[in-house]
Design an enzyme around this catalytic site. Structure first.
Site, PDB file in Angstrom:
ATOM      1  N   GLY A  46       0.830  -1.193   0.000  1.00 54.05           N
ATOM      2  CA  GLY A  46       0.000   0.000   0.000  1.00 54.05           C
ATOM      3  C   GLY A  46       0.866   1.245   0.000  1.00 54.05           C
ATOM      4  O   GLY A  46       2.012   1.215   0.467  1.00 54.05           O
ATOM      5  N   GLN A  51       2.745  10.062   1.076  1.00 57.58           N
ATOM      6  CA  GLN A  51       4.056   9.452   1.262  1.00 57.58           C
ATOM      7  C   GLN A  51       5.027   9.792   0.130  1.00 57.58           C
ATOM      8  O   GLN A  51       6.229   9.618   0.293  1.00 57.58           O
ATOM      9  CB  GLN A  51       3.938   7.933   1.377  1.00 57.58           C
ATOM     10  CG  GLN A  51       3.295   7.471   2.660  1.00 57.58           C
ATOM     11  CD  GLN A  51       3.193   5.971   2.699  1.00 57.58           C
ATOM     12  OE1 GLN A  51       2.270   5.389   2.153  1.00 57.58           O
ATOM     13  NE2 GLN A  51       4.168   5.344   3.330  1.00 57.58           N
ATOM     14  N   CYS A  94       5.873  -0.159   7.297  1.00 54.42           N
ATOM     15  CA  CYS A  94       5.527   1.038   6.541  1.00 54.42           C
ATOM     16  C   CYS A  94       6.709   1.458   5.685  1.00 54.42           C
ATOM     17  O   CYS A  94       7.852   1.438   6.151  1.00 54.42           O
ATOM     18  CB  CYS A  94       5.144   2.156   7.505  1.00 54.42           C
ATOM     19  SG  CYS A  94       4.555   3.643   6.689  1.00 54.42           S
ATOM     20  N   LEU A  95       6.420   1.854   4.457  1.00 50.93           N
ATOM     21  CA  LEU A  95       7.487   2.328   3.574  1.00 50.93           C
ATOM     22  C   LEU A  95       8.129   3.597   4.116  1.00 50.93           C
ATOM     23  O   LEU A  95       9.273   3.895   3.793  1.00 50.93           O
ATOM     24  CB  LEU A  95       6.942   2.562   2.157  1.00 50.93           C
ATOM     25  CG  LEU A  95       6.384   1.323   1.462  1.00 50.93           C
ATOM     26  CD1 LEU A  95       5.798   1.698   0.103  1.00 50.93           C
ATOM     27  CD2 LEU A  95       7.441   0.256   1.318  1.00 50.93           C
ATOM     28  N   HIS A 136      -4.579   1.503   7.441  1.00 55.62           N
ATOM     29  CA  HIS A 136      -3.201   1.996   7.531  1.00 55.62           C
ATOM     30  C   HIS A 136      -2.986   3.148   6.542  1.00 55.62           C
ATOM     31  O   HIS A 136      -2.452   4.199   6.918  1.00 55.62           O
ATOM     32  CB  HIS A 136      -2.245   0.828   7.238  1.00 55.62           C
ATOM     33  CG  HIS A 136      -0.802   1.194   7.239  1.00 55.62           C
ATOM     34  ND1 HIS A 136       0.060   0.763   8.225  1.00 55.62           N
ATOM     35  CD2 HIS A 136      -0.040   1.927   6.378  1.00 55.62           C
ATOM     36  CE1 HIS A 136       1.281   1.233   7.962  1.00 55.62           C
ATOM     37  NE2 HIS A 136       1.233   1.920   6.840  1.00 55.62           N
ATOM     38  N   GLU A 137      -3.401   2.956   5.285  1.00 53.47           N
ATOM     39  CA  GLU A 137      -3.171   3.987   4.263  1.00 53.47           C
ATOM     40  C   GLU A 137      -4.068   5.203   4.476  1.00 53.47           C
ATOM     41  O   GLU A 137      -3.639   6.337   4.281  1.00 53.47           O
ATOM     42  CB  GLU A 137      -3.356   3.405   2.861  1.00 53.47           C
ATOM     43  CG  GLU A 137      -2.394   2.286   2.516  1.00 53.47           C
ATOM     44  CD  GLU A 137      -0.924   2.616   2.713  1.00 53.47           C
ATOM     45  OE1 GLU A 137      -0.524   3.792   2.591  1.00 53.47           O
ATOM     46  OE2 GLU A 137      -0.143   1.685   3.002  1.00 53.47           O
ATOM     47  N   HIS A 140      -2.554   7.484   6.919  1.00 57.88           N
ATOM     48  CA  HIS A 140      -1.550   8.394   6.341  1.00 57.88           C
ATOM     49  C   HIS A 140      -2.207   9.678   5.848  1.00 57.88           C
ATOM     50  O   HIS A 140      -1.668  10.772   6.043  1.00 57.88           O
ATOM     51  CB  HIS A 140      -0.826   7.737   5.163  1.00 57.88           C
ATOM     52  CG  HIS A 140       0.296   6.840   5.547  1.00 57.88           C
ATOM     53  ND1 HIS A 140       1.412   7.274   6.218  1.00 57.88           N
ATOM     54  CD2 HIS A 140       0.484   5.514   5.327  1.00 57.88           C
ATOM     55  CE1 HIS A 140       2.238   6.268   6.403  1.00 57.88           C
ATOM     56  NE2 HIS A 140       1.698   5.176   5.876  1.00 57.88           N
TER      57      HIS A 140
END
Length: 176
Positions: A46, A51, A94-95, A136-137, A140
């Protein structure tokens, strides 16, 4: 496309940091394709537009298993309409916070309203990994990271580690 350096929020304060997408057009679809390529290259499941430095309310995800056909989704202006009372725990990463994973408890099911890449309104009832990834996304987009769900002690340890890494790295280094 590059992912911006890590920004740690001190508390899980819900606030909208990404603006709604006003119109779905070729530019938005191209941006979504670029986001998918970035997510797959990372590799991740994701990625939220914020991000990669774009404060737009859009995200991409693909929770297909490695041995399955890719199943990319483009989610624009997502809104969680319902959360189940039942909870589920998944290990999240997480990225934006590479190489750190922790178990996070979230609602087991969510219902999300969104716009797809053709500009059509959609409803998605999700459970399991898909529900976790969506939450999660979407977090963000609201300025929340998964570490904000951790205990203060664990969160502070992660913040210290990444502040030290950021201090030791050249300024041009991007976290991805």
């Amino acid at each position: 496309m590059t992912i911006r350096p890590l920004v740690i929020l001190p508390d899980p304060i819900l606030r909208e940091v990404s603006k709604p997408v006003e119109r779905v057009d070729d530019e938005v679809r191209k941006f979504a394709d670029d986001m998918l390529a970035t997510m797959y290259d990372a590799p991740g499941i994701g990625l939220a537009a914020i991000q990669v430095g774009e404060p737009r309310r859009m995200l991409v995800l693909d929770v297909a298993e490695k041995d399955e056909e890719p199943a990319p989704r483009i989610i624009i202006n997502p809104e969680i309409l319902e959360r189940s009372d039942a909870m589920n725990v998944h290990e999240e990463g997480c990225l934006s916070i590479p190489d750190y994973y922790a178990e996070v408890e979230r609602p087991a099911e969510v219902t999300v309203r969104y716009i797809d890449e053709q500009g059509r309104e959609q409803m998605l009832k999700a459970d399991g990994l898909l529900a976790t990834c969506l939450q999660h996304e979407i977090d963000h987009l609201n300025g929340v990271l998964f570490i904000d769900y951790l205990s203060k002690l664990k969160r502070d340890m992660v913040v210290r580690k990444f502040k030290k890494l950021a201090k030791d790295r050249p300024p041009s280094r991007m976290v991805g």
